[in-house]
Design a protein around this motif. Sequence first.
Motif, mmCIF file in Angstrom:
data_model
loop_
_atom_site.group_PDB
_atom_site.id
_atom_site.type_symbol
_atom_site.label_atom_id
_atom_site.label_comp_id
_atom_site.label_asym_id
_atom_site.label_seq_id
_atom_site.Cartn_x
_atom_site.Cartn_y
_atom_site.Cartn_z
ATOM 1 N N SER A 9 0.833 -1.202 0.000
ATOM 2 C CA SER A 9 0.000 0.000 0.000
ATOM 3 C C SER A 9 0.866 1.250 0.000
ATOM 4 O O SER A 9 0.629 2.177 -0.769
ATOM 5 C CB SER A 9 -0.923 0.020 1.222
ATOM 6 N N LYS A 11 4.018 1.490 -0.827
ATOM 7 C CA LYS A 11 4.812 1.502 -2.065
ATOM 8 C C LYS A 11 3.990 2.126 -3.197
ATOM 9 O O LYS A 11 4.466 2.991 -3.927
ATOM 10 C CB LYS A 11 5.254 0.088 -2.422
ATOM 11 N N LYS A 12 2.753 1.690 -3.342
ATOM 12 C CA LYS A 12 1.879 2.237 -4.376
ATOM 13 C C LYS A 12 1.643 3.730 -4.167
ATOM 14 O O LYS A 12 1.618 4.503 -5.125
ATOM 15 C CB LYS A 12 0.543 1.502 -4.384
ATOM 16 N N ALA A 13 1.456 4.137 -2.926
ATOM 17 C CA ALA A 13 1.227 5.555 -2.635
ATOM 18 C C ALA A 13 2.425 6.394 -3.044
ATOM 19 O O ALA A 13 2.277 7.453 -3.660
ATOM 20 C CB ALA A 13 0.924 5.738 -1.147
ATOM 21 N N GLU A 15 4.765 5.615 -5.273
ATOM 22 C CA GLU A 15 4.919 5.555 -6.725
ATOM 23 C C GLU A 15 3.918 6.451 -7.445
ATOM 24 O O GLU A 15 4.225 7.040 -8.477
ATOM 25 C CB GLU A 15 4.798 4.112 -7.216
ATOM 26 N N LYS A 16 2.707 6.591 -6.894
ATOM 27 C CA LYS A 16 1.707 7.472 -7.500
ATOM 28 C C LYS A 16 2.158 8.926 -7.472
ATOM 29 O O LYS A 16 1.681 9.741 -8.247
ATOM 30 C CB LYS A 16 0.356 7.307 -6.798
ATOM 31 N N HIS A 17 3.050 9.241 -6.558
ATOM 32 C CA HIS A 17 3.580 10.604 -6.457
ATOM 33 C C HIS A 17 4.951 10.710 -7.116
ATOM 34 O O HIS A 17 5.740 11.585 -6.802
ATOM 35 C CB HIS A 17 3.625 11.054 -4.998
ATOM 36 N N LYS A 18 5.230 9.794 -8.012
ATOM 37 C CA LYS A 18 6.443 9.798 -8.837
ATOM 38 C C LYS A 18 7.729 9.629 -8.036
ATOM 39 O O LYS A 18 8.787 10.056 -8.451
ATOM 40 C CB LYS A 18 6.520 11.078 -9.683
ATOM 41 N N ASP A 125 -7.158 1.468 -2.279
ATOM 42 C CA ASP A 125 -7.317 2.807 -2.836
ATOM 43 C C ASP A 125 -8.192 2.823 -4.096
ATOM 44 O O ASP A 125 -8.632 3.877 -4.535
ATOM 45 C CB ASP A 125 -5.964 3.452 -3.116
ATOM 46 N N ASN A 126 -8.463 1.646 -4.668
ATOM 47 C CA ASN A 126 -9.415 1.588 -5.781
ATOM 48 C C ASN A 126 -10.852 1.676 -5.278
ATOM 49 O O ASN A 126 -11.721 2.215 -5.949
ATOM 50 C CB ASN A 126 -9.241 0.298 -6.584
ATOM 51 N N SER A 129 -11.750 6.107 -2.790
ATOM 52 C CA SER A 129 -11.056 7.201 -3.453
ATOM 53 C C SER A 129 -11.944 8.442 -3.409
ATOM 54 O O SER A 129 -13.146 8.347 -3.164
ATOM 55 C CB SER A 129 -10.730 6.826 -4.900
ATOM 56 N N ARG A 134 -13.821 2.587 -7.893
ATOM 57 C CA ARG A 134 -13.434 2.444 -9.300
ATOM 58 C C ARG A 134 -13.578 0.979 -9.690
ATOM 59 O O ARG A 134 -13.352 0.093 -8.877
ATOM 60 C CB ARG A 134 -11.980 2.866 -9.492
#
Length: 143
Positions: A9, A11-13, A15-18, A125-126, A129, A134
């Motif tokens: 979770s 890690k994904k957060a 990565e979503k912020h580059k 987070d899907n 949101s 989603r």
Amino acid sequence: MIVAFPGQSIKKAFEKHKANVVEFNVTSKNVINDLIVFLKNTHINFDVAFLQFQGSPITIELLITLRFLGIFVIHWSGDARVPLPIWYKIISPYVHIMLFSNEQDIHSISELGYNSAFLNIGYCDNMYSPIGPRLIEGYDVVS
């Protein structure tokens, strides 16, 4: 650059912020020793270490090494054990902040004079949101 320890979770957060994420899945003291050697000898400058451990194999030596290298050390736990295991109190002086998913543990660490706050990242987070659920193809298992 971010050093991310187990936790999909977060890690994904990141990565979503580059953010660039390097994940170390530490399972033994030997891996910890290898990680310390890697951190001391790499030319990569890491900013943050996000730790998600509930006991060994993490070592005080690793935490000291991370801080010595100027890496901001965060430890997160989704546990809600009563009483709070002593292990969390032992590592608190060696991290910048301890994050928990419950208020009782936050107070336990704060009362000792260490930085502690709330972070609940164990959700999909899907599904949750700002725009509502989603559609997703299949499921993502978060451990």
